[in-house]
Design a protein around this motif. Structure first.
Motif, short mmCIF file in Angstrom:
data_model
loop_
_atom_site.label_atom_id
_atom_site.label_comp_id
_atom_site.label_asym_id
_atom_site.label_seq_id
_atom_site.Cartn_x
_atom_site.Cartn_y
_atom_site.Cartn_z
N SER A 170 114.51 -1.73 -11.30
CA SER A 170 114.22 -3.06 -10.76
C SER A 170 112.77 -3.17 -10.33
N SER A 176 116.03 -8.26 -10.75
CA SER A 176 116.87 -7.95 -9.60
C SER A 176 117.85 -6.83 -9.93
N GLU A 178 120.90 -6.71 -9.14
CA GLU A 178 122.17 -7.32 -9.58
C GLU A 178 122.14 -7.58 -11.09
N LYS A 179 121.02 -8.09 -11.57
CA LYS A 179 120.92 -8.36 -13.01
C LYS A 179 120.83 -7.05 -13.79
#
Length: 293
Positions: A170, A176, A178-179
């Protein structure tokens, strides 16, 4: 002579294989030739460890020596060396190697190199990385050395292997976490091409992506690896594998596979909560032998 089992070219497997399987590791692991010697498998350079993180040098150097390398030179702080010698007398040592690397570069020949385990993310490490990138050898970049990397490695002929966990990936990409977690394969492939580097995106079903678009899931490993130091062990194993494989791609894929397989062996008789990172290299002899029989 170094003898390597061969299978069809990697290009032939493009887009057709989503998992690096036991069958493939059995076909691509190197055979140690009867007439070979330590020079056959080369010398690896490991730049690792610091006063505050000496254990990283121990874990990664043990793993490298267990992984088929001919000789290992450990570049580390002077005060770290006495901690390593009792558990790894087989290695050679470059006293204050990080400082010498920054000032003088490397003067001898190495088959491959790795930098990062136990190093702080500071300017000195960035300068040392630049010196290593000047040499035309395979290079693994991990941990503290991942903090600031070039925007591309397009000018290098030899492969660069980045080994980030999701948080490090990241930071490198600006995507991010999360992505990263939801689009692991797509992002690893995208950034491997952008950077012209191999990306080993660690985590559940580690993804290894190559600059030409090939990417593979790793089926081995479990929650026992969710502990500090296991990434240092992976870096060491990859360094050893690069030294004893003729094809660096097989070295990377097999190193990731065996690292996870060691954790799988651990949980057959022990709780996943209890694995210590340095124990992975102790499991490797039996795990590797399993795939040779």
């Amino acid at each position: 002579m170094l003898c390597i089992k061969k299978i069809g070219g990697m290009q032939g497997m493009k887009e057709k294989i989503t998992e690096w399987t036991e069958e493939k590791i059995r076909k691509t692991l190197p055979i140690r030739g009867e007439d070979s010697h330590k020079g056959t498998y080369g010398t690896g350079l490991l730049v690792a460890g610091s006063t505050d993180m000496p254990g990283a040098a121990i874990i990664s150097s043990q793993a490298a020596m267990r992984s088929g390398i001919g000789k290992l030179m450990v570049g580390t702080s002077e005060d770290v060396i006495p901690s390593i010698i009792p558990v790894l007398p087989e290695a050679t040592y470059w006293r204050n190697g990080l400082d010498h690397l920054v000032s003088d570069g490397i003067q001898q020949e190495f088959r491959a190199a790795a930098i990062g385990p136990g190093l702080p993310p500071e300017e000195k490490v960035e300068k040392a990385l630049q010196k290593l990138l000047e040499r035309d050898i395979p290079l693994i970049i991990d941990a503290g050395a991942l903090e600031k990397i070039p925007s591309t490695f397009q000018d290098r002929k030899s492969p660069v292997i980045l080994t980030p966990h999701p948080g490090e990936f990241s930071r490198i990409t600006g995507v991010s976490i999360e992505k990263v977690q939801s689009e692991r394969v797509e992002l690893a492939k995208e950034w491997a091409e952008k950077l012209n580097a191999v990306i080993v995106l660690k985590g559940n079903k580690t993804v290894t992506a190559f600059p030409d678009g090939e990417a593979f899931f790793n089926p081995t490993g479990n929650a026992a690896l969710a502990k500090g130091g296991t990434g240092d062990a992976l870096t060491g194993m990859l360094l050893g594998m690069l030294c004893c494989h003729e094809d660096y791609r097989y070295g990377v894929l097999n190193g990731v596979y065996l690292h996870g397989a060691c954790a799988d062996r651990w949980v057959k008789e022990n709780s996943a909560h209890t694995l210590l990172a340095h124990e992975l290299s102790g499991l490797l002899p039996q795990v590797w032998h399993h795939f040779e029989t």
